[in-house]
Design a protein around this motif. Structure first.
Motif, PDB file in Angstrom:
ATOM      1  N   ARG A  93       0.829  -1.207   0.000  1.00 52.19           N
ATOM      2  CA  ARG A  93       0.000   0.000   0.000  1.00 52.19           C
ATOM      3  C   ARG A  93       0.867   1.263   0.000  1.00 52.19           C
ATOM      4  O   ARG A  93       0.528   2.251  -0.664  1.00 52.19           O
ATOM      5  N   ARG A  94       1.968   1.226   0.690  1.00 50.08           N
ATOM      6  CA  ARG A  94       2.896   2.377   0.714  1.00 50.08           C
ATOM      7  C   ARG A  94       3.405   2.650  -0.685  1.00 50.08           C
ATOM      8  O   ARG A  94       3.452   3.769  -1.141  1.00 50.08           O
TER       9      ARG A  94
ATOM     10  N   GLU B  24       1.970   1.960  -3.425  1.00 48.80           N
ATOM     11  CA  GLU B  24       0.865   2.416  -4.286  1.00 48.80           C
ATOM     12  C   GLU B  24       0.492   3.864  -4.002  1.00 48.80           C
ATOM     13  O   GLU B  24      -0.226   4.501  -4.771  1.00 48.80           O
ATOM     14  N   GLY B  25       0.970   4.385  -2.847  1.00 50.42           N
ATOM     15  CA  GLY B  25       0.602   5.752  -2.476  1.00 50.42           C
ATOM     16  C   GLY B  25      -0.360   5.744  -1.301  1.00 50.42           C
ATOM     17  O   GLY B  25      -1.336   4.996  -1.302  1.00 50.42           O
TER      18      GLY B  25
ATOM     19  N   GLN C 271      -3.058   7.270   1.411  1.00 49.77           N
ATOM     20  CA  GLN C 271      -4.131   8.264   1.560  1.00 49.77           C
ATOM     21  C   GLN C 271      -4.427   8.481   3.041  1.00 49.77           C
ATOM     22  O   GLN C 271      -4.630   7.511   3.779  1.00 49.77           O
TER      23      GLN C 271
ATOM     24  N   THR D 123      -4.301   6.419   8.224  1.00 49.87           N
ATOM     25  CA  THR D 123      -4.356   6.217   6.770  1.00 49.87           C
ATOM     26  C   THR D 123      -5.318   5.077   6.451  1.00 49.87           C
ATOM     27  O   THR D 123      -5.658   4.255   7.328  1.00 49.87           O
TER      28      THR D 123
ATOM     29  N   GLY E 242       6.695   8.405   3.978  1.00 47.22           N
ATOM     30  CA  GLY E 242       7.623   7.556   3.212  1.00 47.22           C
ATOM     31  C   GLY E 242       8.953   7.323   3.905  1.00 47.22           C
ATOM     32  O   GLY E 242       9.929   6.885   3.291  1.00 47.22           O
TER      33      GLY E 242
END
Ligand code: LIP
Length: 265
Positions: free
Chosen positions: A25-26, A28-29, A31, A44, A97
Protein backbone atom coordinates in the motif's frame (compact mmCIF):
# COMPACT_ATOMS: atom_id res chain seq x y z
CA UNK A 1 6.31 -26.35 21.56
CA UNK A 2 4.96 -24.31 24.53
CA UNK A 3 1.67 -22.44 24.25
CA UNK A 4 3.53 -19.12 24.45
CA UNK A 5 5.89 -20.19 21.66
CA UNK A 6 2.91 -21.08 19.48
CA UNK A 7 1.47 -17.60 20.12
CA UNK A 8 4.79 -16.06 19.08
CA UNK A 9 4.88 -18.10 15.89
CA UNK A 10 1.34 -16.95 15.07
CA UNK A 11 2.13 -13.31 15.90
CA UNK A 12 5.26 -13.42 13.72
CA UNK A 13 3.48 -15.00 10.78
CA UNK A 14 0.63 -12.49 10.87
CA UNK A 15 2.98 -9.53 11.44
CA UNK A 16 4.93 -10.45 8.30
CA UNK A 17 1.77 -10.89 6.19
CA UNK A 18 0.37 -7.60 7.50
CA UNK A 19 3.70 -5.86 6.98
CA UNK A 20 3.86 -6.98 3.36
CA UNK A 21 0.36 -5.53 2.83
CA UNK A 22 1.45 -2.24 4.43
CA UNK A 23 4.55 -2.11 2.22
CA UNK A 24 2.45 -2.76 -0.89
CA UNK A 25 0.00 0.00 0.00
CA UNK A 26 2.90 2.38 0.71
CA UNK A 27 4.30 1.73 -2.76
CA UNK A 28 0.86 2.42 -4.29
CA UNK A 29 0.60 5.75 -2.48
CA UNK A 30 -0.82 6.51 0.97
CA UNK A 31 -4.13 8.26 1.56
CA UNK A 32 -4.85 10.04 4.85
CA UNK A 33 -8.27 8.73 5.89
CA UNK A 34 -8.87 11.01 8.89
CA UNK A 35 -7.36 12.87 11.83
CA UNK A 36 -8.03 11.65 15.37
CA UNK A 37 -7.17 13.51 18.60
CA UNK A 38 -5.51 16.55 16.95
CA UNK A 39 -4.58 17.55 13.37
CA UNK A 40 -1.18 15.83 13.55
CA UNK A 41 -2.75 12.54 14.73
CA UNK A 42 -3.53 10.91 11.38
CA UNK A 43 -4.86 7.55 10.30
CA UNK A 44 -4.36 6.22 6.77
CA UNK A 45 -6.54 3.89 4.76
CA UNK A 46 -3.70 1.38 5.09
CA UNK A 47 -3.79 1.52 8.91
CA UNK A 48 -7.44 0.51 8.80
CA UNK A 49 -7.01 -2.15 6.08
CA UNK A 50 -3.97 -3.73 7.76
CA UNK A 51 -5.66 -3.90 11.17
CA UNK A 52 -8.74 -5.50 9.61
CA UNK A 53 -6.51 -8.14 7.97
CA UNK A 54 -4.69 -8.84 11.25
CA UNK A 55 -8.01 -9.17 13.04
CA UNK A 56 -9.33 -11.61 10.42
CA UNK A 57 -6.20 -13.79 10.60
CA UNK A 58 -6.25 -13.86 14.41
CA UNK A 59 -9.97 -14.72 14.49
CA UNK A 60 -9.40 -17.58 12.03
CA UNK A 61 -6.59 -19.01 14.17
CA UNK A 62 -7.91 -18.24 17.67
CA UNK A 63 -11.61 -17.31 17.59
CA UNK A 64 -12.07 -17.10 21.39
CA UNK A 65 -9.23 -14.62 22.03
CA UNK A 66 -9.83 -10.95 22.78
CA UNK A 67 -8.59 -8.04 20.66
CA UNK A 68 -7.40 -4.48 21.40
CA UNK A 69 -6.42 -2.51 18.32
CA UNK A 70 -5.52 1.11 17.61
CA UNK A 71 -8.03 1.56 14.82
CA UNK A 72 -10.92 -0.84 15.48
CA UNK A 73 -11.12 -0.82 19.27
CA UNK A 74 -11.55 -3.60 21.79
CA UNK A 75 -13.42 -6.89 21.91
CA UNK A 76 -13.31 -9.17 24.93
CA UNK A 77 -12.63 -12.86 24.40
CA UNK A 78 -13.23 -15.94 26.56
CA UNK A 79 -9.80 -17.61 26.30
CA UNK A 80 -7.96 -15.27 28.71
CA UNK A 81 -5.63 -14.14 25.89
CA UNK A 82 -5.97 -10.71 24.26
CA UNK A 83 -4.11 -9.54 21.15
CA UNK A 84 -2.85 -5.94 21.44
CA UNK A 85 -2.22 -4.58 17.95
CA UNK A 86 -0.83 -1.47 16.29
CA UNK A 87 -1.22 -2.18 12.57
CA UNK A 88 1.22 0.52 11.49
CA UNK A 89 3.21 2.00 14.37
CA UNK A 90 4.99 5.08 13.10
CA UNK A 91 2.02 6.25 11.07
CA UNK A 92 3.49 9.68 10.31
CA UNK A 93 6.75 8.09 9.10
CA UNK A 94 4.65 5.76 6.94
CA UNK A 95 2.66 8.66 5.47
CA UNK A 96 5.84 10.59 4.67
CA UNK A 97 7.62 7.56 3.21
CA UNK A 98 10.23 7.31 6.00
CA UNK A 99 11.18 3.59 6.26
CA UNK A 100 10.72 3.43 10.07
CA UNK A 101 7.32 1.91 10.78
CA UNK A 102 6.27 -1.47 12.11
CA UNK A 103 3.42 -3.89 12.61
CA UNK A 104 3.28 -4.47 16.37
CA UNK A 105 1.42 -7.51 17.73
CA UNK A 106 1.45 -8.76 21.34
CA UNK A 107 -0.46 -11.54 23.08
CA UNK A 108 -1.23 -10.80 26.74
CA UNK A 109 -3.07 -12.72 29.44
CA UNK A 110 -5.29 -11.24 32.15
CA UNK A 111 -7.12 -7.92 32.00
CA UNK A 112 -6.30 -6.05 28.75
CA UNK A 113 -4.84 -3.17 30.79
CA UNK A 114 -1.08 -2.38 30.67
CA UNK A 115 -0.85 -2.15 34.46
CA UNK A 116 -2.54 -5.55 34.88
CA UNK A 117 -1.71 -7.81 31.93
CA UNK A 118 1.14 -10.30 31.56
CA UNK A 119 2.71 -10.23 28.12
CA UNK A 120 3.25 -13.73 26.68
CA UNK A 121 4.38 -13.19 23.09
CA UNK A 122 5.44 -10.34 20.83
CA UNK A 123 6.24 -9.63 17.18
CA UNK A 124 7.41 -6.30 15.74
CA UNK A 125 8.00 -6.29 11.99
CA UNK A 126 9.45 -3.41 9.95
CA UNK A 127 8.69 -4.37 6.31
CA UNK A 128 10.71 -1.45 4.92
CA UNK A 129 13.93 -3.14 6.05
CA UNK A 130 12.56 -6.69 6.44
CA UNK A 131 13.39 -6.91 10.17
CA UNK A 132 11.31 -9.16 12.41
CA UNK A 133 11.69 -8.87 16.17
CA UNK A 134 10.08 -11.53 18.36
CA UNK A 135 9.92 -12.44 22.04
CA UNK A 136 8.34 -15.17 24.13
CA UNK A 137 7.93 -14.89 27.91
CA UNK A 138 10.88 -16.59 29.66
CA UNK A 139 12.33 -17.68 26.30
CA UNK A 140 14.26 -14.65 25.08
CA UNK A 141 14.01 -11.97 22.41
CA UNK A 142 15.23 -12.31 18.84
CA UNK A 143 15.80 -10.38 15.62
CA UNK A 144 15.46 -13.08 13.00
CA UNK A 145 17.63 -15.87 14.40
CA UNK A 146 19.88 -13.46 16.34
CA UNK A 147 19.20 -13.45 20.10
CA UNK A 148 18.93 -9.94 21.56
CA UNK A 149 20.67 -8.44 24.58
CA UNK A 150 20.40 -4.88 25.87
CA UNK A 151 23.53 -2.76 26.17
CA UNK A 152 24.47 -3.62 29.76
CA UNK A 153 27.60 -1.38 29.74
CA UNK A 154 26.85 1.91 27.90
CA UNK A 155 29.80 3.96 26.69
CA UNK A 156 31.49 6.42 29.05
CA UNK A 157 30.62 8.98 26.37
CA UNK A 158 27.04 8.82 27.62
CA UNK A 159 23.74 7.19 26.64
CA UNK A 160 22.27 7.07 23.17
CA UNK A 161 18.69 7.90 24.16
CA UNK A 162 15.51 7.81 22.08
CA UNK A 163 12.31 9.58 22.94
CA UNK A 164 9.10 10.78 21.31
CA UNK A 165 6.62 13.64 21.50
CA UNK A 166 2.85 13.62 21.58
CA UNK A 167 0.75 14.75 18.66
CA UNK A 168 -0.75 17.54 20.77
CA UNK A 169 1.55 20.62 20.67
CA UNK A 170 0.26 21.55 24.14
CA UNK A 171 2.41 18.78 25.70
CA UNK A 172 5.63 19.58 23.81
CA UNK A 173 7.08 22.10 26.31
CA UNK A 174 6.85 19.63 29.20
CA UNK A 175 8.24 16.82 27.04
CA UNK A 176 11.19 18.95 25.92
CA UNK A 177 11.84 19.85 29.59
CA UNK A 178 11.94 16.13 30.39
CA UNK A 179 14.47 15.61 27.58
CA UNK A 180 16.56 18.54 28.84
CA UNK A 181 16.84 16.84 32.25
CA UNK A 182 18.18 13.68 30.59
CA UNK A 183 20.74 15.37 28.31
CA UNK A 184 23.55 15.58 30.94
CA UNK A 185 23.85 11.76 30.82
CA UNK A 186 23.23 11.44 27.06
CA UNK A 187 25.81 11.36 24.26
CA UNK A 188 23.01 12.10 21.80
CA UNK A 189 19.30 11.51 21.16
CA UNK A 190 17.32 9.79 18.47
CA UNK A 191 13.69 10.41 17.55
CA UNK A 192 12.71 7.39 15.47
CA UNK A 193 8.95 7.99 15.48
CA UNK A 194 7.72 4.48 16.26
CA UNK A 195 7.68 3.34 19.88
CA UNK A 196 7.72 -0.36 18.95
CA UNK A 197 10.97 0.19 17.03
CA UNK A 198 12.44 2.36 19.80
CA UNK A 199 11.81 -0.52 22.22
CA UNK A 200 13.08 -3.14 19.76
CA UNK A 201 16.29 -1.15 19.32
CA UNK A 202 16.83 -0.96 23.09
CA UNK A 203 16.39 -4.75 23.18
CA UNK A 204 18.91 -5.07 20.34
CA UNK A 205 21.49 -2.78 21.94
CA UNK A 206 21.11 -0.23 19.12
CA UNK A 207 19.91 2.30 21.71
CA UNK A 208 20.95 2.55 25.37
CA UNK A 209 17.57 3.84 26.51
CA UNK A 210 14.14 5.06 25.47
CA UNK A 211 11.44 7.00 27.29
CA UNK A 212 8.14 8.58 26.33
CA UNK A 213 4.95 9.84 27.96
CA UNK A 214 1.56 9.41 26.34
CA UNK A 215 1.92 6.07 24.58
CA UNK A 216 -1.15 3.94 23.93
CA UNK A 217 -1.16 0.26 24.99
CA UNK A 218 -0.66 -0.92 21.39
CA UNK A 219 2.46 1.28 21.01
CA UNK A 220 4.39 -0.45 23.79
CA UNK A 221 2.77 -3.88 24.40
CA UNK A 222 5.05 -5.89 22.10
CA UNK A 223 8.19 -3.78 22.43
CA UNK A 224 8.12 -3.95 26.23
CA UNK A 225 8.34 -7.76 26.11
CA UNK A 226 11.26 -7.53 23.66
CA UNK A 227 13.15 -5.36 26.17
CA UNK A 228 12.42 -7.50 29.24
CA UNK A 229 13.30 -10.71 27.40
CA UNK A 230 16.58 -9.10 26.25
CA UNK A 231 17.65 -8.49 29.84
CA UNK A 232 16.40 -4.94 30.04
CA UNK A 233 14.05 -3.18 32.44
CA UNK A 234 10.89 -1.49 31.19
CA UNK A 235 8.22 0.34 33.14
CA UNK A 236 7.18 3.64 34.66
CA UNK A 237 7.64 5.52 37.92
CA UNK A 238 7.19 3.70 41.24
CA UNK A 239 7.87 0.26 39.83
CA UNK A 240 4.70 0.12 37.72
CA UNK A 241 4.52 -1.33 34.22
CA UNK A 242 4.86 0.74 31.07
CA UNK A 243 1.71 2.80 30.52
CA UNK A 244 0.31 6.02 29.06
CA UNK A 245 1.74 7.86 32.10
CA UNK A 246 5.34 6.88 31.29
CA UNK A 247 7.37 4.24 29.47
CA UNK A 248 11.10 3.93 30.24
CA UNK A 249 13.31 1.15 28.84
CA UNK A 250 17.02 0.53 29.48
CA UNK A 251 19.51 -1.91 30.96
CA UNK A 252 18.85 -2.38 34.72
CA UNK A 253 22.03 -0.46 35.66
CA UNK A 254 20.80 2.58 33.69
CA UNK A 255 17.07 2.47 34.35
CA UNK A 256 16.85 3.99 37.84
CA UNK A 257 19.21 6.91 37.10
CA UNK A 258 17.28 7.72 33.93
CA UNK A 259 13.93 7.48 35.71
CA UNK A 260 15.11 9.81 38.50
CA UNK A 261 16.03 12.49 35.95
CA UNK A 262 12.79 12.09 34.00
CA UNK A 263 10.45 12.43 36.99
CA UNK A 264 12.50 15.05 38.87
CA UNK A 265 10.38 18.02 37.79
C1 LIP B 1 3.40 6.80 17.54
C2 LIP B 1 4.41 6.25 18.52
C3 LIP B 1 5.55 7.25 18.73
C4 LIP B 1 4.99 8.54 19.27
C5 LIP B 1 4.00 9.11 18.29
C6 LIP B 1 2.86 8.11 18.01
P1 LIP B 1 1.46 5.81 16.02
O1 LIP B 1 2.38 5.86 17.37
O2 LIP B 1 4.91 5.02 18.03
O3 LIP B 1 6.52 6.74 19.64
O4 LIP B 1 6.03 9.45 19.51
O5 LIP B 1 3.47 10.30 18.83
O6 LIP B 1 2.12 7.91 19.19
O7 LIP B 1 0.47 6.93 16.17
O8 LIP B 1 2.34 6.00 14.86
O9 LIP B 1 0.81 4.44 16.05
Amino acid sequence: MTAERELTELAASIAVQAGELARTRRAEGVQIAATKSVLADIVTDADREVELRIRELLAEARPTDGFLGEESGAERGTSGVTWVVDPIDGTVNYAYGIPAYAVSIAAVEGEPEPLEWTALSAAVFNPAVDELFTATRSAGAWCGDQQLQVNAEPSSAGLLVATGFGYDPAVHAAQFAMLARVMPIARDIRRIGAASLDLAYVAAGRLDAYFERGLWPWDHAAGALLVSEAGGKVGGAGGVAASRELTVAAAPAVFERLLQLIVSD
